[in-house]
Design an enzyme around this catalytic site. Structure first.
Site, mmCIF file in Angstrom:
data_model
loop_
_atom_site.group_PDB
_atom_site.id
_atom_site.type_symbol
_atom_site.label_atom_id
_atom_site.label_comp_id
_atom_site.label_asym_id
_atom_site.label_seq_id
_atom_site.Cartn_x
_atom_site.Cartn_y
_atom_site.Cartn_z
ATOM 1 N N CYS A 1 87.819 64.530 -6.130
ATOM 2 C CA CYS A 1 87.030 65.704 -6.650
ATOM 3 C C CYS A 1 86.559 65.399 -8.068
ATOM 4 O O CYS A 1 87.061 64.388 -8.785
ATOM 5 C CB CYS A 1 87.655 66.953 -6.573
ATOM 6 S SG CYS A 1 88.458 67.318 -5.067
ATOM 7 N N ARG B 1 81.997 61.843 -6.784
ATOM 8 C CA ARG B 1 83.672 62.016 -6.547
ATOM 9 C C ARG B 1 83.846 62.999 -5.594
ATOM 10 O O ARG B 1 84.789 63.246 -4.899
ATOM 11 C CB ARG B 1 84.252 62.571 -7.563
ATOM 12 C CG ARG B 1 84.365 61.594 -8.986
ATOM 13 C CD ARG B 1 84.991 62.089 -10.177
ATOM 14 N NE ARG B 1 86.464 62.434 -9.656
ATOM 15 C CZ ARG B 1 87.306 61.430 -9.838
ATOM 16 N NH1 ARG B 1 87.273 60.212 -10.241
ATOM 17 N NH2 ARG B 1 88.616 61.300 -9.627
ATOM 18 N N TRP C 1 85.775 67.433 -3.005
ATOM 19 C CA TRP C 1 85.894 66.543 -1.781
ATOM 20 C C TRP C 1 86.907 67.022 -0.877
ATOM 21 O O TRP C 1 88.065 66.940 -1.192
ATOM 22 C CB TRP C 1 86.020 65.034 -2.152
ATOM 23 C CG TRP C 1 86.155 63.936 -0.962
ATOM 24 C CD1 TRP C 1 87.312 63.651 -0.282
ATOM 25 C CD2 TRP C 1 85.051 63.424 -0.454
ATOM 26 N NE1 TRP C 1 87.044 62.861 0.604
ATOM 27 C CE2 TRP C 1 85.563 62.729 0.641
ATOM 28 C CE3 TRP C 1 83.853 63.618 -0.626
ATOM 29 C CZ2 TRP C 1 84.921 61.908 1.622
ATOM 30 C CZ3 TRP C 1 83.012 62.938 0.235
ATOM 31 C CH2 TRP C 1 83.487 62.025 1.222
ATOM 32 N N ASN D 1 92.138 68.308 -8.682
ATOM 33 C CA ASN D 1 91.714 67.307 -8.017
ATOM 34 C C ASN D 1 92.968 66.621 -7.480
ATOM 35 O O ASN D 1 93.825 66.140 -8.429
ATOM 36 C CB ASN D 1 90.833 66.200 -8.868
ATOM 37 C CG ASN D 1 90.674 64.858 -7.981
ATOM 38 O OD1 ASN D 1 90.740 64.873 -6.861
ATOM 39 N ND2 ASN D 1 90.843 63.909 -8.878
ATOM 40 N N GLY D 2 93.294 66.301 -6.086
ATOM 41 C CA GLY D 2 94.459 65.611 -5.632
ATOM 42 C C GLY D 2 94.905 66.375 -4.435
ATOM 43 O O GLY D 2 94.169 67.059 -3.804
ATOM 44 N N GLU E 1 84.115 41.882 10.683
ATOM 45 C CA GLU E 1 83.783 42.698 9.454
ATOM 46 C C GLU E 1 83.252 41.920 8.506
ATOM 47 O O GLU E 1 82.476 42.293 7.837
ATOM 48 C CB GLU E 1 84.941 43.462 9.353
ATOM 49 C CG GLU E 1 85.003 44.427 8.263
ATOM 50 C CD GLU E 1 83.877 45.616 8.114
ATOM 51 O OE1 GLU E 1 83.275 45.551 9.129
ATOM 52 O OE2 GLU E 1 83.614 45.983 6.900
ATOM 53 N N LYS F 1 79.660 42.358 6.555
ATOM 54 C CA LYS F 1 79.587 42.596 5.062
ATOM 55 C C LYS F 1 78.739 41.676 4.642
ATOM 56 O O LYS F 1 77.614 42.072 3.576
ATOM 57 C CB LYS F 1 80.688 42.364 4.487
ATOM 58 C CG LYS F 1 81.976 43.368 4.574
ATOM 59 C CD LYS F 1 81.440 44.744 3.818
ATOM 60 C CE LYS F 1 81.403 46.215 4.633
ATOM 61 N NZ LYS F 1 81.151 46.363 5.823
ATOM 62 N N GLU G 1 75.147 42.533 5.692
ATOM 63 C CA GLU G 1 74.147 43.782 5.303
ATOM 64 C C GLU G 1 74.087 43.822 3.755
ATOM 65 O O GLU G 1 73.025 44.766 3.462
ATOM 66 C CB GLU G 1 75.104 44.855 5.708
ATOM 67 C CG GLU G 1 76.508 45.061 5.274
ATOM 68 C CD GLU G 1 76.972 46.617 5.720
ATOM 69 O OE1 GLU G 1 76.172 47.296 6.054
ATOM 70 O OE2 GLU G 1 78.192 46.523 5.842
ATOM 71 N N HIS H 1 82.715 27.125 22.662
ATOM 72 C CA HIS H 1 81.911 27.486 23.960
ATOM 73 C C HIS H 1 80.378 28.007 23.320
ATOM 74 O O HIS H 1 79.732 29.029 23.787
ATOM 75 C CB HIS H 1 82.371 28.866 24.340
ATOM 76 C CG HIS H 1 83.785 28.429 24.972
ATOM 77 N ND1 HIS H 1 83.962 28.043 26.099
ATOM 78 C CD2 HIS H 1 84.992 28.875 24.475
ATOM 79 C CE1 HIS H 1 85.247 27.845 26.360
ATOM 80 N NE2 HIS H 1 85.981 28.486 25.074
ATOM 81 N N LYS I 1 73.709 55.282 4.308
ATOM 82 C CA LYS I 1 75.169 55.312 4.259
ATOM 83 C C LYS I 1 75.683 56.141 5.542
ATOM 84 O O LYS I 1 76.747 55.846 6.228
ATOM 85 C CB LYS I 1 75.625 56.240 3.117
ATOM 86 C CG LYS I 1 77.074 56.164 2.836
ATOM 87 C CD LYS I 1 77.709 55.043 2.875
ATOM 88 C CE LYS I 1 79.470 55.128 2.824
ATOM 89 N NZ LYS I 1 80.119 53.746 3.140
#
Ligand code: AGP
Length: 615
Positions: free
Chosen positions: A2, A27, A74, A100-101, A488, A492, A495, A511, A610
């Protein structure tokens, strides 16, 4: 994560705070609020939505006062809504706090305070803390300052916090404290600033003090800045002079959010395990699925439903659950699953994986599965997101906001939660020995530290990136649980650098894809020490025989692959099931550096969003 901003001085606190919160929205941005003291009253305004929504809400309100605290949230406990927004107030409204936490023992504290007559308005862990401070301040035998009450309260708290407390009855002081969550004090001329990072204060002062873990600060225009530890030791503030520009500060000193988030992974993996894993107690506990644990244990089949990187996490989950919990797993692209009219039974458990919790195809797929009677489990990163609200149960990944479009820390956090889930179910089913269970717990707890050493490879990886940045194609190979890591890695690269890349099971190369191998084709291979190591070495030799370039991820101390690969990246030895958590990161760094060298827009790659909330 946050964002916190607070001010005490000669300016209008609201102006400083609202501007600062906008700079901290990276954040967290699901709700926001302020508490402003105008020496007559303490005015608290807070609501769901972005900082701009709060600004509109406050338009006709009293925003006077030269002291205040602010927060952009957040959510970790309690969905985003007005009442769960910060600041939270004590029962008597004398104090307000922003946090925050995560307070891990909030439930126990809440129970104790409830028994003492405290009533809570929100579902948050934060509100418990301000009631605890009130309880100590009001009911201690000897009269305490607010500073003392905060210090004593924090000695009862387990977890992570950065907090600022404002006092209705004394508008000349702010109390701040931190443990595991950042908090910076800005020292101006006759004014003080507090914030989660230096961006809200950098235009007013370059003199900052970074609070250390376990420190509490008292800020007052009369007595200045005083710092003590929670153990009551005086500390002398060390004043830094800020050199960074605002733009760089927002990224925590990194050039891009993506790089910042790659480097956050030791912390985000730690946070995704926080309060859920205790190897010393041989314990894994995922509270969010507790009520459905038996349902998952009895499941005839698990169906992972996701898109993109989250689908790759599902593939890793397949290896984890089939190995540890011996439950058949299917991994489905959400977009395919939803239109295929699949056969779904009531004893199926569908696990939706989504960072944003808003991906349209995943949302539609679980709606369909739910209608067909399946139990839906969620693994999301955004608390209160659409997918998380549709599921029967779930576990949040607690990776914090991921701003870079290319998913990095969310992926490793998803894999961490999947590992915990598979271990917990396997233990419950008795499909994993106590010895293996305990060994994996200890190894999982060591991953954040091992990841720190992987990150030290950055300069080596940057050199490798410069060698292959002009390639037109790339191949990524992995076997077993590292096959999804190859996928993955390829995603990366393509993209964010727009180089065509494909991931393949290493044995599949012969193959077809082997026809592509020539001296122009870099082949990235995960060749860590595990049961398939010898076979992967053979695959590498096949590539070399055709003049292909091999860049291998190897286990520290490996000698054989070092001899034959063109480049190598050494990662620490870990259990073969946990290699994805380490092996993914060199590929993230590689794609990042290639994209930067190709002058691509790393944080917002072309054509991408996103969160794909459209079909
Ligand atoms: C991954 O880097 C991409 N940003 C994309 O593939 C993403 O993983 C996919 O769109 C799924 O998003 P979600 O996890 O928010 O559902």
């Amino acid at each position: 994560m946050c964002g916190i901003v607070a001010y005490i001085g000669k300016q209008t606190a609201y102006d400083i705070i609202i501007k600062g919160l906008k700079r901290l929205e990276y954040r967290g941005y699901d709700s926001a609020g302020v508490a402003l003291h105008n020496s007559k009253s303490l005015n608290v305004y807070k609501k769901k939505g972005k900082v701009a929504d709060l600004e509109t809400f406050i338009d006709d309100k009293d925003i006077s006062g030269s002291i205040g605290i602010g927060h952009t949230r957040w959510a970790t406990h309690g969905p985003p809504n007005d009442i769960n927004s910060h600041p939270h107030q004590s029962g008597n409204k004398d104090f307000a706090l922003v946090h925050n936490g995560i307070i891990e023992n909030y439930a126990v504290l809440k129970e104790e305070l409830t028994q003492r007559g405290h009533q809570f308005l929100s579902d948050t862990d934060t509100e418990v803390l301000i009631h605890l401070i009130e309880e100590i301040y009001t009911n201690s035998k000897k009269s305490l300052t607010l500073f003392e009450a905060v210090r004593i309260a924090l000695n009862e708290v387990i977890g992570a916090y950065a907090i600022v407390v404002i006092n209705k009855n004394n508008p000349n002081e702010l109390i701040a404290a931190r443990k595991s969550s950042p908090l910076v004090v800005g020292i101006g001329e006759g004014e003080f600033f507090l914030a989660s990072d230096a961006t809200p204060m950098v235009e007013f002062t370059k003199n900052v003090v970074y609070l250390e873990d376990g420190e509490i600060a008292h800020l007052s225009l009369e007595t200045g800045l005083k710092i003590k530890t929670v153990a009551n030791q005086e500390k002398t503030p060390y004043i830094h002079e800020l050199e960074m520009h605002l733009e760089t500060l927002e990224k925590g000193g990194f050039d891009h959010f993506m790089l910042k988030e790659i480097y956050e992974q030791p912390q985000s993996i730690h946070d995704s395990m926080r309060g859920r894993l205790r190897s010393s107690k041989s314990m894994v506990s995922l509270g969010g699925i507790k009520d459905y644990e038996e349902k998952i244990v009895q499941a005839k089949r698990l169906i992972f439903v996701a898109c993109g990187t989250s689908w790759h996490a599902g593939l890793v989950g397949e290896y984890l659950f089939e190995d540890l919990a011996r439950i058949p797993v299917e991994v489905e692209y959400a977009s395919e699953f939803r239109y295929r009219n699949p056969i779904i039974n009531e004893d199926d458990v569908v696990i939706a994986i989504s960072q944003s919790g808003e991906t349209a195809d995943t949302l539609a797929a679980i709606k369909m599965a739910k209608e067909k009677g399946a139990t839906i489990v969620g693994i999301c990163n955004v608390v209160g997101s659409s997918i998380s609200r549709l599921t029967d149960c779930g576990s949040y990944t607690h990776a914090g906001p991921e701003i870079g479009v290319a998913s990095t820390k969310a992926f490793t956090a998803q894999v961490t939660v999947l590992t915990l889930m598979a271990l917990m179910i396997g233990k419950k089913k008795g499909t994993i020995t106590n010895q293996r269970f305990n060994r994996l717990l200890v190894e999982l707890e060591s991953i954040p530290e091992k990841l720190e050493s992987v990150l030290t490879l950055d300069s080596v990886i940057k050199k490798i990136a410069s060698t292959y940045k002009d390639s037109s194609n790339a191949l990524y190979l992995g076997r077993g649980i590292n096959f999804p890591v190859a996928l993955e890695g390829a995603l990366k690269l393509k993209e964010i650098s727009y180089i065509h890349a494909e991931g393949y099971p290493a044995a599949e190369m012969k193959h077809g894809p082997i026809a592509l191998i020539d001296e122009e084709m870099p082949v990235f291979v995960i060749a860590t020490q595990d049961t398939s190591y010898e076979k992967v070495v053979s695959n590498i030799q096949e590539v070399k025989a055709r003049k292909g370039k091999v860049i291998a991820i190897i286990t520290k101390g490996d000698k054989d692959v070092k001899e034959i690969a063109d480049h190598y990246m050494e990662i620490p030895l870990t259990d073969s099931l946990l290699v994805p958590l380490l092996a993914t990161v060199p590929f993230q760094l590689l794609s990042y550096h290639v994209a930067v060298m190709r002058e691509c827009n790393v944080d917002q790659p072309r054509n991408l969003a996103k969160s794909v909330t459209v079909e």
